[in-house]
Design an enzyme around this catalytic site. Structure first.
Site, PDB file in Angstrom:
ATOM      1  N   ASN A   7       4.289   6.882  -0.179  1.00 35.25           N
ATOM      2  CA  ASN A   7       4.658   6.856  -1.591  1.00 35.25           C
ATOM      3  C   ASN A   7       3.756   5.850  -2.310  1.00 35.25           C
ATOM      4  O   ASN A   7       3.749   4.666  -1.974  1.00 35.25           O
ATOM      5  CB  ASN A   7       6.137   6.465  -1.730  1.00 35.25           C
ATOM      6  N   HIS A  10       3.791   2.490  -6.475  1.00 33.75           N
ATOM      7  CA  HIS A  10       3.511   1.086  -6.829  1.00 33.75           C
ATOM      8  C   HIS A  10       2.071   0.875  -7.304  1.00 33.75           C
ATOM      9  O   HIS A  10       1.795  -0.070  -8.034  1.00 33.75           O
ATOM     10  CB  HIS A  10       3.778   0.175  -5.635  1.00 33.75           C
ATOM     11  N   ARG A  18      -0.981  -3.114 -17.107  1.00 28.95           N
ATOM     12  CA  ARG A  18      -2.052  -3.391 -18.067  1.00 28.95           C
ATOM     13  C   ARG A  18      -2.456  -2.143 -18.849  1.00 28.95           C
ATOM     14  O   ARG A  18      -3.341  -2.204 -19.691  1.00 28.95           O
ATOM     15  CB  ARG A  18      -3.289  -3.917 -17.329  1.00 28.95           C
ATOM     16  N   HIS A  43       6.678   9.856  -7.529  1.00 22.46           N
ATOM     17  CA  HIS A  43       7.881  10.107  -8.326  1.00 22.46           C
ATOM     18  C   HIS A  43       7.472  10.101  -9.799  1.00 22.46           C
ATOM     19  O   HIS A  43       7.026   9.074 -10.309  1.00 22.46           O
ATOM     20  CB  HIS A  43       8.904   8.994  -8.040  1.00 22.46           C
ATOM     21  N   ARG A  45       8.794   9.828 -13.034  1.00 23.92           N
ATOM     22  CA  ARG A  45      10.072   9.472 -13.657  1.00 23.92           C
ATOM     23  C   ARG A  45      10.103   9.941 -15.098  1.00 23.92           C
ATOM     24  O   ARG A  45       9.069  10.070 -15.747  1.00 23.92           O
ATOM     25  CB  ARG A  45      10.291   7.953 -13.576  1.00 23.92           C
ATOM     26  N   ARG A  49       7.397   5.401 -16.154  1.00 27.17           N
ATOM     27  CA  ARG A  49       7.135   3.959 -16.003  1.00 27.17           C
ATOM     28  C   ARG A  49       5.968   3.674 -15.057  1.00 27.17           C
ATOM     29  O   ARG A  49       5.343   2.647 -15.141  1.00 27.17           O
ATOM     30  CB  ARG A  49       8.383   3.210 -15.562  1.00 27.17           C
ATOM     31  N   HIS A  50       5.720   4.588 -14.107  1.00 26.80           N
ATOM     32  CA  HIS A  50       4.547   4.374 -13.241  1.00 26.80           C
ATOM     33  C   HIS A  50       3.641   5.607 -13.226  1.00 26.80           C
ATOM     34  O   HIS A  50       2.614   5.618 -13.872  1.00 26.80           O
ATOM     35  CB  HIS A  50       4.919   3.858 -11.850  1.00 26.80           C
ATOM     36  N   GLU A  70       8.647  13.760  -6.126  1.00 23.03           N
ATOM     37  CA  GLU A  70      10.046  13.370  -6.334  1.00 23.03           C
ATOM     38  C   GLU A  70      10.329  13.474  -7.816  1.00 23.03           C
ATOM     39  O   GLU A  70       9.540  13.000  -8.641  1.00 23.03           O
ATOM     40  CB  GLU A  70      10.261  11.913  -5.922  1.00 23.03           C
ATOM     41  N   THR A 101      15.254   4.297  -6.950  1.00 22.50           N
ATOM     42  CA  THR A 101      16.338   5.249  -6.728  1.00 22.50           C
ATOM     43  C   THR A 101      17.455   4.565  -5.947  1.00 22.50           C
ATOM     44  O   THR A 101      17.207   3.994  -4.894  1.00 22.50           O
ATOM     45  CB  THR A 101      15.812   6.461  -5.922  1.00 22.50           C
ATOM     46  N   GLU A 149      16.043  14.879   2.559  1.00 20.22           N
ATOM     47  CA  GLU A 149      15.525  13.545   2.871  1.00 20.22           C
ATOM     48  C   GLU A 149      16.729  12.623   2.913  1.00 20.22           C
ATOM     49  O   GLU A 149      17.442  12.472   1.904  1.00 20.22           O
ATOM     50  CB  GLU A 149      14.513  13.063   1.822  1.00 20.22           C
ATOM     51  N   HIS A 189      13.350   5.445   2.143  1.00 22.37           N
ATOM     52  CA  HIS A 189      13.847   4.369   1.283  1.00 22.37           C
ATOM     53  C   HIS A 189      14.123   3.103   2.084  1.00 22.37           C
ATOM     54  O   HIS A 189      14.946   3.101   2.976  1.00 22.37           O
ATOM     55  CB  HIS A 189      15.108   4.773   0.501  1.00 22.37           C
ATOM     56  N   GLY A 211       7.003   3.628   0.924  1.00 22.14           N
ATOM     57  CA  GLY A 211       6.164   3.164  -0.171  1.00 22.14           C
ATOM     58  C   GLY A 211       6.038   1.659  -0.244  1.00 22.14           C
ATOM     59  O   GLY A 211       5.000   1.079   0.083  1.00 22.14           O
ATOM     60  N   HIS A 212       7.120   1.015  -0.634  1.00 22.35           N
ATOM     61  CA  HIS A 212       7.084  -0.412  -0.971  1.00 22.35           C
ATOM     62  C   HIS A 212       6.455  -1.274   0.129  1.00 22.35           C
ATOM     63  O   HIS A 212       5.598  -2.119  -0.149  1.00 22.35           O
ATOM     64  CB  HIS A 212       8.509  -0.900  -1.278  1.00 22.35           C
TER      65      HIS A 212
HETATM   66  N1  PXP Z   1      12.103   8.444  -0.751  1.00 17.26           N
HETATM   67  C1  PXP Z   1      12.627   8.492  -1.996  1.00 17.26           C
HETATM   68  C2  PXP Z   1      13.428   9.684  -2.374  1.00 17.26           C
HETATM   69  C3  PXP Z   1      12.430   7.457  -2.917  1.00 17.26           C
HETATM   70  O1  PXP Z   1      12.945   7.520  -4.157  1.00 17.26           O
HETATM   71  C4  PXP Z   1      11.629   6.358  -2.524  1.00 17.26           C
HETATM   72  C5  PXP Z   1      11.352   5.260  -3.507  1.00 17.26           C
HETATM   73  O2  PXP Z   1      10.586   5.735  -4.538  1.00 17.26           O
HETATM   74  C6  PXP Z   1      11.095   6.349  -1.231  1.00 17.26           C
HETATM   75  C7  PXP Z   1      11.371   7.388  -0.356  1.00 17.26           C
HETATM   76  C8  PXP Z   1      10.249   5.215  -0.734  1.00 17.26           C
HETATM   77  O3  PXP Z   1      11.045   4.085  -0.634  1.00 17.26           O
HETATM   78  P1  PXP Z   1      10.366   2.675  -0.360  1.00 17.26           P
HETATM   79  O4  PXP Z   1       9.438   2.408  -1.504  1.00 17.26           O
HETATM   80  O5  PXP Z   1      11.519   1.739  -0.300  1.00 17.26           O
HETATM   81  O6  PXP Z   1       9.623   2.788   0.924  1.00 17.26           O
END
Ligand code: PXP
Length: 235
Positions: A7, A10, A18, A43, A45, A49-50, A70, A101, A149, A189, A211-212
């Site tokens: 993901n 970020h 910026r 995603h 949104r 926002r991103h 997403e 989410t 998922e 997540h 992602g994060h």
């Molecule tokens: N899966 C879904 C459905 C999500 O909304 C997210 C966050 O955007 C992720 C996976 C990834 O989560 P994380 O960024 O915590 O790894």
């Protein structure tokens, strides 16, 4: 072997801080794929926002693996998905005020089945992001989803070994039920370099969307070199 969906939201978050051209999620996707990502997840949104519509459009052209979009199950998003045609859509709940989410999708949402069917008719695979609950998994199958998922956020937030084990067990059961229903089972997540090992014994999870933690690590893996390069440039 389980597939890794990276993901890259970020990356777009940093760019939007910026509202400039860098870092570009398109380049991030390219690098992620070059290093083994099996899928790129973004995603879009409602408040943009991103990720921006432009990102989705270009990523559709450039992603060589699979593009997983997403999105909230709204008419606007369904129309965008049908126009851009990602390989898979993952339907997620969305609240404007949330940081990320928060919970799984409410499958009793009015009009959800129609939206799933509309996307499927457009030949887009449909996944639903749901709580790891056996009954919810069965309901996803009934609604015609191709995949689920499972929300691993509760597991990620669990503080004690007892609670962690409980959540792992819940996920394991939900995976089992999903497979029995013939669903493609993904998880995502809050999965990090520190907690991913808890899934080692759940062989049937076919895909992880992370992602994060990956983007966080990328910052530190790359920061030293970035400083060296700027230092060289200004001297
Ligand atoms: N899966 C879904 C459905 C999500 O909304 C997210 C966050 O955007 C992720 C996976 C990834 O989560 P994380 O960024 O915590 O790894």
């Amino acid at each position: 072997m389980a597939k890794l969906g990276v993901n890259i939201d970020h990356i777009a978050t940093i760019r939007q801080a910026r509202k400039t051209f860098e870092p570009d999620p398109v380049e991030a996707a390219f690098i992620a794929e070059k290093h083994g990502a099996d899928q790129i997840t973004i995603h879009l949104r409602e408040d943009r926002r991103h990720m921006q519509d432009r990102d989705l459009r270009i990523l559709r052209e450039t992603v060589q693996t699979k593009l997983n979009l997403e999105m909230a199950p709204t008419e606007e998003m369904v129309a965008i998905a049908k126009a851009v045609h990602p390989d898979m859509v993952t339907l997620v709940p969305e609240k404007r005020e949330e940081v990320t989410t928060e919970g799984g999708l409410n499958l009793e949402l009015k009009g959800l089945e129609e939206k799933i069917q509309e996307l499927k008719k457009a030949e887009i695979l449909v996944s639903v992001f749901i709580d790891p609950d056996n009954e919810v998994v069965k309901m996803a199958h009934k609604l015609g989803a191709d995949a689920v998922e499972l929300h691993t956020g509760y597991f990620a937030n669990a503080k004690t070994e007892v609670d962690i084990d409980k959540e792992v067990e819940r996920i394991k059961e939900a995976v089992h039920v999903g497979k029995k229903q013939g669903l493609y089972v993904a998880a995502g997540h809050g999965i990090t370099y520190f907690n991913a090992h808890y899934f080692a014994n759940i062989k049937d999870i076919e895909e992880y969307n992370i992602g994060h933690s990956i983007i966080s690590r990328a910052v530190f893996v790359g920061l030293g070199r970035a400083v060296q390069e700027m230092k060289a440039l200004i001297s």
